[in-house]
Write a protein that holds these residues in place. Structure first.
Motif, short mmCIF file in Angstrom:
data_model
loop_
_atom_site.label_atom_id
_atom_site.label_comp_id
_atom_site.label_asym_id
_atom_site.label_seq_id
_atom_site.Cartn_x
_atom_site.Cartn_y
_atom_site.Cartn_z
N UNK A 79 -5.00 -14.02 -43.52
CA UNK A 79 -4.96 -15.46 -43.33
C UNK A 79 -3.52 -15.96 -43.44
N UNK A 80 -2.77 -15.40 -44.37
CA UNK A 80 -1.34 -15.68 -44.49
C UNK A 80 -0.62 -14.34 -44.56
N UNK A 81 0.00 -13.94 -43.45
CA UNK A 81 0.67 -12.65 -43.40
C UNK A 81 1.90 -12.61 -44.30
N UNK A 82 2.39 -13.76 -44.70
CA UNK A 82 3.58 -13.84 -45.55
C UNK A 82 3.25 -14.36 -46.95
N UNK A 83 2.07 -14.01 -47.45
CA UNK A 83 1.73 -14.33 -48.83
C UNK A 83 2.77 -13.70 -49.76
N UNK A 84 3.11 -14.41 -50.82
CA UNK A 84 4.15 -13.93 -51.72
C UNK A 84 3.66 -12.74 -52.55
N UNK A 85 4.54 -11.78 -52.85
CA UNK A 85 4.17 -10.71 -53.78
C UNK A 85 3.67 -11.31 -55.09
N UNK A 86 2.58 -10.73 -55.62
CA UNK A 86 1.98 -11.23 -56.84
C UNK A 86 0.92 -12.28 -56.63
N UNK A 87 0.78 -12.79 -55.38
CA UNK A 87 -0.25 -13.80 -55.10
C UNK A 87 -1.45 -13.14 -54.44
N UNK A 88 -2.52 -13.91 -54.27
CA UNK A 88 -3.71 -13.41 -53.60
C UNK A 88 -3.58 -13.57 -52.09
N UNK A 89 -4.12 -12.60 -51.37
CA UNK A 89 -4.13 -12.64 -49.90
C UNK A 89 -5.57 -12.46 -49.43
N UNK A 193 6.24 -24.40 -51.29
CA UNK A 193 7.20 -23.30 -51.35
C UNK A 193 7.08 -22.51 -50.06
N UNK A 194 8.15 -22.42 -49.27
CA UNK A 194 8.03 -21.76 -47.97
C UNK A 194 7.87 -20.25 -48.11
N UNK A 195 7.27 -19.60 -47.10
CA UNK A 195 7.08 -18.15 -47.17
C UNK A 195 8.37 -17.36 -46.96
N UNK A 196 9.37 -17.99 -46.32
CA UNK A 196 10.68 -17.38 -46.14
C UNK A 196 11.74 -18.44 -46.41
N UNK A 197 12.88 -18.04 -46.92
CA UNK A 197 13.99 -18.97 -47.10
C UNK A 197 13.63 -20.16 -47.96
N UNK A 198 14.33 -21.28 -47.73
CA UNK A 198 14.09 -22.50 -48.50
C UNK A 198 13.79 -23.71 -47.62
N UNK A 199 13.98 -23.60 -46.29
CA UNK A 199 13.85 -24.75 -45.40
C UNK A 199 12.76 -24.51 -44.35
N UNK A 200 12.25 -25.63 -43.82
CA UNK A 200 11.17 -25.55 -42.85
C UNK A 200 11.02 -26.90 -42.18
N UNK A 201 10.31 -26.94 -41.05
CA UNK A 201 9.98 -28.20 -40.41
C UNK A 201 8.81 -28.83 -41.14
N UNK A 202 9.00 -30.08 -41.60
CA UNK A 202 7.89 -30.82 -42.19
C UNK A 202 7.86 -32.21 -41.58
#
Length: 337
Positions: A79-89, A193-202
């Motif tokens: 569902x989220x291919x970029x789930x953070x390590x330590x989180x549920x996927x 919290x973005x899946x990569x980096x610190x910035x994103x389109x919002x």
């Protein structure tokens, strides 16, 4: 599967076993007399599909041809291919029970190491990503009823369209000409919290119906090292992550993608609220997968993706009034398995 059938013959009253393929029937759930057995076709996939029915009695055994139409296993992916390590996927799909993925002998691993399973249903499996999981790790789902294991890639970076989503990179670097305020560095109120980096389109906006809102307009560069994407676009997906807060589902409209601003035919429309069901990621990031070939083509259907600069436009157009709040990041090409 699950259908009741009547098996006709002789000397059937004292049946001791019935097998559809290699799946045994619960003998307490049949009705048997001399010339007939009423039995329900098991809702379970075999380990070895022989398309046979075998009946055993004290007077002998008979095997006849019998084909059951099993629906194919469907695995949508993470569902989220970029789930953070330590989180549920979460892996979603259909018929997980039928193909043994809910059984005790099913296995789930990441780079060969067992995963901790949190939840298993017929259309969803939830597990915890190890805190030391590397990008590009292989998640493998397997059971004795699968012809081959299912392999999913975790945090596959693919070929990114942009190396960064920082405003200084995108706008000062000359990639985008649209509104800088559409991009957040993660410090705005309510930012995820973005899946990569610190910035994103919002984009937070109260839309009127049929508003034409250009989210991204500009170009990206495809390097010579990634020329296979341009030469064989049909072998690639366009993927990205989307976020919506629980209170602001996307209930209307299209995200319109096209790659040549001179072409007036919109080649790819992603409607997140298809079939009149609102799209809501409930405050988490969710991976969207589209066909790259449908995006990068001209009015005649010819491929437009090339090594070097490529036009890139993404527009959001709601069909009704909408108080919207959504985020997008991590646009990338990913090769199909």
């Amino acid at each position: 599967m699950g259908q009741w059938v009547a098996l006709q013959g002789d000397n059937l009253a004292n049946v001791t076993s019935i097998h559809f393929n290699d799946v045994a029937v619960n003998m307490k759930e049949i009705y048997a007399v001399r010339h007939r057995i009423n039995v329900q076709v098991p809702s379970e996939a075999p380990s070895n599909q022989t398309n046979t029915l075998t009946i055993t009695t004290p007077l002998g055994e008979v095997t006849v041809s019998f084909t059951i139409d099993f629906p194919p296993l469907k695995v949508n992916g993470l569902l989220n291919e970029f789930a953070m390590p330590g989180s549920d996927a979460t892996v979603t799909g259909e018929y997980f029970k039928l193909y043994g993925l809910l059984g005790d002998d099913a296995t789930f691993t990441l780079d060969g190491k067992p995963l901790t399973i949190k939840e298993k249903t017929d259309n969803k499996i939830v597990f915890t990503i190890p805190s030391d999981a590397p990008d590009g790790a292989a998640i493998v789902l397997n059971s004795p009823k699968l012809k081959a294991p299912i392999t999913l890639s975790y945090r596959d970076k693919g070929v990114p369209l942009f190396a960064s989503y920082d405003k200084s990179y995108l706008f000062d670097g000359g990639y985008l000409w649209t509104d800088r305020s559409y991009f957040s560095d993660g410090t705005q109120q309510g930012d995820p919290t973005p899946p990569i980096g610190t910035s994103f389109l919002r984009r937070k906006n109260v839309y009127s119906a049929w508003t034409w809102d250009t989210l991204i307009g500009g170009h990206f560069d495809l390097s010579a090292a990634d020329s296979d994407v341009a030469q064989h676009t049909e072998n690639y997906y366009l993927k990205f992550e989307v976020w919506t807060p629980n209170a602001h589902p996307l209930s209307t409209g299209d995200f319109i993608f096209w790659s040549k601003q001179s072409d007036d035919k919109m080649k790819l429309r992603w409607n997140p609220a298809s079939e009149n069901v609102s799209f809501n990621t409930n405050g988490t990031w969710q991976t969207i997968t589209l066909e790259a070939q449908s995006f990068f083509r001209d009015n005649n259907g010819a491929n437009t993706l090339q090594v070097g600069a490529n036009d890139l436009t993404i527009v959001y157009q709601p069909k009704n009034d909408l108080d919207a709040d959504f985020a997008i990041v991590n646009l990338r090409f990913v090769k199909k398995p």
